[in-house]
Scaffold this motif. Sequence first.
Motif, PDB file in Angstrom:
ATOM      1  N   ALA A   1     -54.600 -15.520 -72.550  1.00  0.00           N
ATOM      2  CA  ALA A   1     -54.970 -14.215 -73.128  1.00  0.00           C
ATOM      3  C   ALA A   1     -54.396 -13.129 -72.227  1.00  0.00           C
ATOM      4  O   ALA A   1     -53.712 -13.425 -71.240  1.00  0.00           O
ATOM      5  CB  ALA A   1     -56.495 -14.096 -73.201  1.00  0.00           C
ATOM      6  N   ALA A   2     -54.717 -11.897 -72.532  1.00  0.00           N
ATOM      7  CA  ALA A   2     -54.309 -10.787 -71.664  1.00  0.00           C
ATOM      8  C   ALA A   2     -54.994 -10.957 -70.301  1.00  0.00           C
ATOM      9  O   ALA A   2     -56.116 -11.474 -70.234  1.00  0.00           O
ATOM     10  CB  ALA A   2     -54.723  -9.469 -72.305  1.00  0.00           C
ATOM     11  N   PRO A   3     -54.350 -10.509 -69.194  1.00  0.00           N
ATOM     12  CA  PRO A   3     -54.929 -10.712 -67.859  1.00  0.00           C
ATOM     13  C   PRO A   3     -56.341 -10.150 -67.721  1.00  0.00           C
ATOM     14  O   PRO A   3     -57.164 -10.693 -66.992  1.00  0.00           O
ATOM     15  CB  PRO A   3     -53.969  -9.972 -66.929  1.00  0.00           C
ATOM     16  N   GLU A   4     -56.657  -9.080 -68.450  1.00  0.00           N
ATOM     17  CA  GLU A   4     -57.996  -8.476 -68.289  1.00  0.00           C
ATOM     18  C   GLU A   4     -59.106  -9.384 -68.841  1.00  0.00           C
ATOM     19  O   GLU A   4     -60.267  -9.240 -68.478  1.00  0.00           O
ATOM     20  CB  GLU A   4     -58.081  -7.065 -68.890  1.00  0.00           C
ATOM     21  N   VAL A   5     -58.732 -10.340 -69.714  1.00  0.00           N
ATOM     22  CA  VAL A   5     -59.729 -11.302 -70.209  1.00  0.00           C
ATOM     23  C   VAL A   5     -60.198 -12.176 -69.039  1.00  0.00           C
ATOM     24  O   VAL A   5     -61.393 -12.421 -68.857  1.00  0.00           O
ATOM     25  CB  VAL A   5     -59.158 -12.144 -71.364  1.00  0.00           C
ATOM     26  N   ALA A   6     -59.242 -12.620 -68.213  1.00  0.00           N
ATOM     27  CA  ALA A   6     -59.619 -13.424 -67.034  1.00  0.00           C
ATOM     28  C   ALA A   6     -60.521 -12.579 -66.122  1.00  0.00           C
ATOM     29  O   ALA A   6     -61.502 -13.091 -65.554  1.00  0.00           O
ATOM     30  CB  ALA A   6     -58.376 -13.887 -66.295  1.00  0.00           C
ATOM     31  N   ASP A   7     -60.235 -11.300 -65.995  1.00  0.00           N
ATOM     32  CA  ASP A   7     -61.101 -10.428 -65.165  1.00  0.00           C
ATOM     33  C   ASP A   7     -62.519 -10.396 -65.714  1.00  0.00           C
ATOM     34  O   ASP A   7     -63.490 -10.408 -64.959  1.00  0.00           O
ATOM     35  CB  ASP A   7     -60.545  -8.999 -65.119  1.00  0.00           C
ATOM     36  N   ALA A   8     -62.639 -10.358 -67.039  1.00  0.00           N
ATOM     37  CA  ALA A   8     -63.979 -10.346 -67.658  1.00  0.00           C
ATOM     38  C   ALA A   8     -64.693 -11.667 -67.375  1.00  0.00           C
ATOM     39  O   ALA A   8     -65.892 -11.676 -67.061  1.00  0.00           O
ATOM     40  CB  ALA A   8     -63.856 -10.124 -69.168  1.00  0.00           C
ATOM     41  N   LEU A   9     -63.963 -12.774 -67.452  1.00  0.00           N
ATOM     42  CA  LEU A   9     -64.592 -14.084 -67.257  1.00  0.00           C
ATOM     43  C   LEU A   9     -64.981 -14.317 -65.795  1.00  0.00           C
ATOM     44  O   LEU A   9     -65.937 -15.038 -65.504  1.00  0.00           O
ATOM     45  CB  LEU A   9     -63.681 -15.196 -67.780  1.00  0.00           C
ATOM     46  N   ARG A  10     -64.247 -13.659 -64.874  1.00  0.00           N
ATOM     47  CA  ARG A  10     -64.628 -13.746 -63.450  1.00  0.00           C
ATOM     48  C   ARG A  10     -66.040 -13.202 -63.216  1.00  0.00           C
ATOM     49  O   ARG A  10     -66.702 -13.569 -62.261  1.00  0.00           O
ATOM     50  CB  ARG A  10     -63.659 -12.927 -62.592  1.00  0.00           C
ATOM     51  N   LEU A  11     -66.496 -12.315 -64.099  1.00  0.00           N
ATOM     52  CA  LEU A  11     -67.827 -11.711 -63.925  1.00  0.00           C
ATOM     53  C   LEU A  11     -68.948 -12.691 -64.261  1.00  0.00           C
ATOM     54  O   LEU A  11     -70.084 -12.505 -63.837  1.00  0.00           O
ATOM     55  CB  LEU A  11     -67.967 -10.463 -64.824  1.00  0.00           C
ATOM     56  N   VAL A  12     -68.640 -13.713 -65.055  1.00  0.00           N
ATOM     57  CA  VAL A  12     -69.713 -14.613 -65.504  1.00  0.00           C
ATOM     58  C   VAL A  12     -69.571 -16.047 -64.982  1.00  0.00           C
ATOM     59  O   VAL A  12     -70.519 -16.822 -65.047  1.00  0.00           O
ATOM     60  CB  VAL A  12     -69.807 -14.659 -67.053  1.00  0.00           C
ATOM     61  N   ARG A  13     -68.394 -16.402 -64.477  1.00  0.00           N
ATOM     62  CA  ARG A  13     -68.216 -17.792 -64.004  1.00  0.00           C
ATOM     63  C   ARG A  13     -69.057 -17.994 -62.742  1.00  0.00           C
ATOM     64  O   ARG A  13     -69.343 -17.053 -62.009  1.00  0.00           O
ATOM     65  CB  ARG A  13     -66.740 -18.055 -63.710  1.00  0.00           C
ATOM     66  N   LEU A  14     -69.429 -19.260 -62.522  1.00  0.00           N
ATOM     67  CA  LEU A  14     -70.126 -19.567 -61.271  1.00  0.00           C
ATOM     68  C   LEU A  14     -69.099 -19.567 -60.146  1.00  0.00           C
ATOM     69  O   LEU A  14     -67.931 -19.889 -60.374  1.00  0.00           O
ATOM     70  CB  LEU A  14     -70.791 -20.941 -61.371  1.00  0.00           C
ATOM     71  N   PRO A  15     -69.513 -19.239 -58.933  1.00  0.00           N
ATOM     72  CA  PRO A  15     -68.545 -19.284 -57.828  1.00  0.00           C
ATOM     73  C   PRO A  15     -67.999 -20.703 -57.664  1.00  0.00           C
ATOM     74  O   PRO A  15     -68.759 -21.659 -57.737  1.00  0.00           O
ATOM     75  CB  PRO A  15     -69.381 -18.903 -56.599  1.00  0.00           C
ATOM     76  N   TYR A  16     -66.699 -20.816 -57.459  1.00  0.00           N
ATOM     77  CA  TYR A  16     -66.059 -22.128 -57.221  1.00  0.00           C
ATOM     78  C   TYR A  16     -66.358 -23.104 -58.355  1.00  0.00           C
ATOM     79  O   TYR A  16     -66.714 -24.264 -58.129  1.00  0.00           O
ATOM     80  CB  TYR A  16     -66.550 -22.740 -55.898  1.00  0.00           C
ATOM     81  N   HIS A  17     -66.277 -22.632 -59.610  1.00  0.00           N
ATOM     82  CA  HIS A  17     -66.707 -23.489 -60.717  1.00  0.00           C
ATOM     83  C   HIS A  17     -65.795 -24.691 -60.944  1.00  0.00           C
ATOM     84  O   HIS A  17     -66.227 -25.670 -61.532  1.00  0.00           O
ATOM     85  CB  HIS A  17     -66.888 -22.682 -62.002  1.00  0.00           C
ATOM     86  N   LEU A  18     -64.540 -24.625 -60.482  1.00  0.00           N
ATOM     87  CA  LEU A  18     -63.642 -25.773 -60.690  1.00  0.00           C
ATOM     88  C   LEU A  18     -63.510 -26.538 -59.378  1.00  0.00           C
ATOM     89  O   LEU A  18     -62.883 -26.041 -58.429  1.00  0.00           O
ATOM     90  CB  LEU A  18     -62.264 -25.288 -61.136  1.00  0.00           C
ATOM     91  N   SER A  19     -64.049 -27.738 -59.313  1.00  0.00           N
ATOM     92  CA  SER A  19     -64.060 -28.488 -58.054  1.00  0.00           C
ATOM     93  C   SER A  19     -62.633 -28.806 -57.592  1.00  0.00           C
ATOM     94  O   SER A  19     -61.686 -28.832 -58.392  1.00  0.00           O
ATOM     95  CB  SER A  19     -64.856 -29.778 -58.210  1.00  0.00           C
ATOM     96  N   ALA A  20     -62.507 -29.068 -56.297  1.00  0.00           N
ATOM     97  CA  ALA A  20     -61.195 -29.434 -55.745  1.00  0.00           C
ATOM     98  C   ALA A  20     -60.680 -30.713 -56.405  1.00  0.00           C
ATOM     99  O   ALA A  20     -59.476 -30.866 -56.632  1.00  0.00           O
ATOM    100  CB  ALA A  20     -61.316 -29.622 -54.231  1.00  0.00           C
ATOM    101  N   ILE A  21     -61.598 -31.620 -56.742  1.00  0.00           N
ATOM    102  CA  ILE A  21     -61.209 -32.883 -57.394  1.00  0.00           C
ATOM    103  C   ILE A  21     -60.663 -32.593 -58.797  1.00  0.00           C
ATOM    104  O   ILE A  21     -59.652 -33.151 -59.226  1.00  0.00           O
ATOM    105  CB  ILE A  21     -62.447 -33.824 -57.495  1.00  0.00           C
ATOM    106  N   THR A  22     -61.355 -31.708 -59.506  1.00  0.00           N
ATOM    107  CA  THR A  22     -60.896 -31.330 -60.860  1.00  0.00           C
ATOM    108  C   THR A  22     -59.514 -30.683 -60.791  1.00  0.00           C
ATOM    109  O   THR A  22     -58.617 -31.018 -61.582  1.00  0.00           O
ATOM    110  CB  THR A  22     -61.905 -30.344 -61.490  1.00  0.00           C
ATOM    111  N   GLN A  23     -59.351 -29.751 -59.850  1.00  0.00           N
ATOM    112  CA  GLN A  23     -58.064 -29.051 -59.746  1.00  0.00           C
ATOM    113  C   GLN A  23     -56.947 -30.034 -59.390  1.00  0.00           C
ATOM    114  O   GLN A  23     -55.852 -29.983 -59.965  1.00  0.00           O
ATOM    115  CB  GLN A  23     -58.142 -27.938 -58.696  1.00  0.00           C
ATOM    116  N   ALA A  24     -57.227 -30.942 -58.461  1.00  0.00           N
ATOM    117  CA  ALA A  24     -56.197 -31.916 -58.053  1.00  0.00           C
ATOM    118  C   ALA A  24     -55.824 -32.816 -59.232  1.00  0.00           C
ATOM    119  O   ALA A  24     -54.640 -33.099 -59.467  1.00  0.00           O
ATOM    120  CB  ALA A  24     -56.716 -32.759 -56.881  1.00  0.00           C
ATOM    121  N   THR A  25     -56.835 -33.243 -59.989  1.00  0.00           N
ATOM    122  CA  THR A  25     -56.592 -34.120 -61.143  1.00  0.00           C
ATOM    123  C   THR A  25     -55.709 -33.409 -62.170  1.00  0.00           C
ATOM    124  O   THR A  25     -54.722 -33.961 -62.667  1.00  0.00           O
ATOM    125  CB  THR A  25     -57.943 -34.506 -61.792  1.00  0.00           C
ATOM    126  N   ALA A  26     -56.086 -32.172 -62.480  1.00  0.00           N
ATOM    127  CA  ALA A  26     -55.347 -31.426 -63.498  1.00  0.00           C
ATOM    128  C   ALA A  26     -53.910 -31.175 -63.057  1.00  0.00           C
ATOM    129  O   ALA A  26     -52.962 -31.345 -63.839  1.00  0.00           O
ATOM    130  CB  ALA A  26     -56.063 -30.098 -63.772  1.00  0.00           C
TER     131      ALA A  26
END
Length: 376
Positions: A244-269
């Motif tokens: 989406a437009a970059p500002e959508v990610a900015d909006a989602l940063r307001l509601v995501r939990l801190p560190y919501h994507l684990s290091a294991i998840t990121q490495a796997t992806a």
Amino acid sequence: MPSSAESLANLPLRDDLLGLSPYGAPQVDVPILLNVNENTHGVPADVHAAIIEAVGKATLGLNRYPDREFAELRRNLAAYLGHGLSPDQVWAANGSNEVLQQVLQAFGGPGRTALGFPPTYSMYPLLSSGTGTRYLTAEREEDYAMTPEATARAVRASAANIVFLCSPNNPTGTALGLDVIEAAYQAGEAARAIIIVDEAYGEFAQEGTPSALTLLPGRPRLLVSRTMSKAFALAGARIGYLAAAPEVADALRLVRLPYHLSAITQATANAALTHARTLLSNVEAIKVQRDRIVAELQRLGLRPSPSDANFVFFSGLEDPHRIWEDLLAAGVLVRDVGIAGSLRVTAGTEEETTAFLTVLGSLLESQRDDQSQRSA
Ligand SMILES: Cc1ncc(COP(=O)(O)O)c(C=O)c1O
């Protein structure tokens, strides 16, 4: 023993959650699982090895929180999606369900509404109620089709804050024309509606079916969500994303939990994305089985919907629940989506697909024999 509804009544549950049922596709241990549209072809050996290596490295750093901005993953996802997207236009979470939930948390909520076009993905109303968003529905045309005119009318009439367009649609399997998405976006102008196109099955679309990603330029309220659960065979890893437009990610940063994507998840992806080509060759094999199911079901006298997904929705059954039970008794689990005369089946491996078609064929035949005996 009190029922779970009675036990729940002892708790100070939110009024708007009273009486709701949780998401619950059956998880049954049978040999052939064709009920939740997973990738039936498994994780290829080289992808498996790459994931093990990447996860092994990530494990050494598990004492630290992961990269909160998952920068490498956003770079890899942007490169995979193409369409000139940059990493700041990409956002990811634990499955596209979580992406959709974050969208509702940021743009929905109490006093706001979301619009869906049933039959469609069963999580839209649940995610809406979980976030206190009122879920509205609008009708489809015959054969579950959607036209630009009727879609625009429904979006305008609802004045919804969020519109869910599922393409290819679950459970019916068919992709939307871009004209429908353009019309929904335009009609949502007055209410400044977020239009979210859920392309969980996008990679399985028939040749020549364009993605809503092509519509992103100049449309700041258009969001296209995807997942690694289906084409990438990673349902168990829980990775979904949107563009989406970059500002959508900015909006989602307001509601995501801190560190919501684990290091294991990121490495796997990240490891899987470096092997996208291998994984996408399995998508082609699944499409062959999907098209085979459509052709064979027609031959059996049923009415399969055209499918752009890794599953087929089919009608023309007299007693779908009975067929569902008999298939299960033969070790084949498909999905009864509660639509009259219909069932949904995920495309399996060649062997799984053969087993499904063979059992279904003999069930229909014995049903016909019973009928002719009764009428004799
Ligand atoms: C249309 C649709 N969207 C989203 C999802 C969620 O997928 P996940 O949370 O695994 O990314 C599914 C899963 O079946 C789906 O069918």
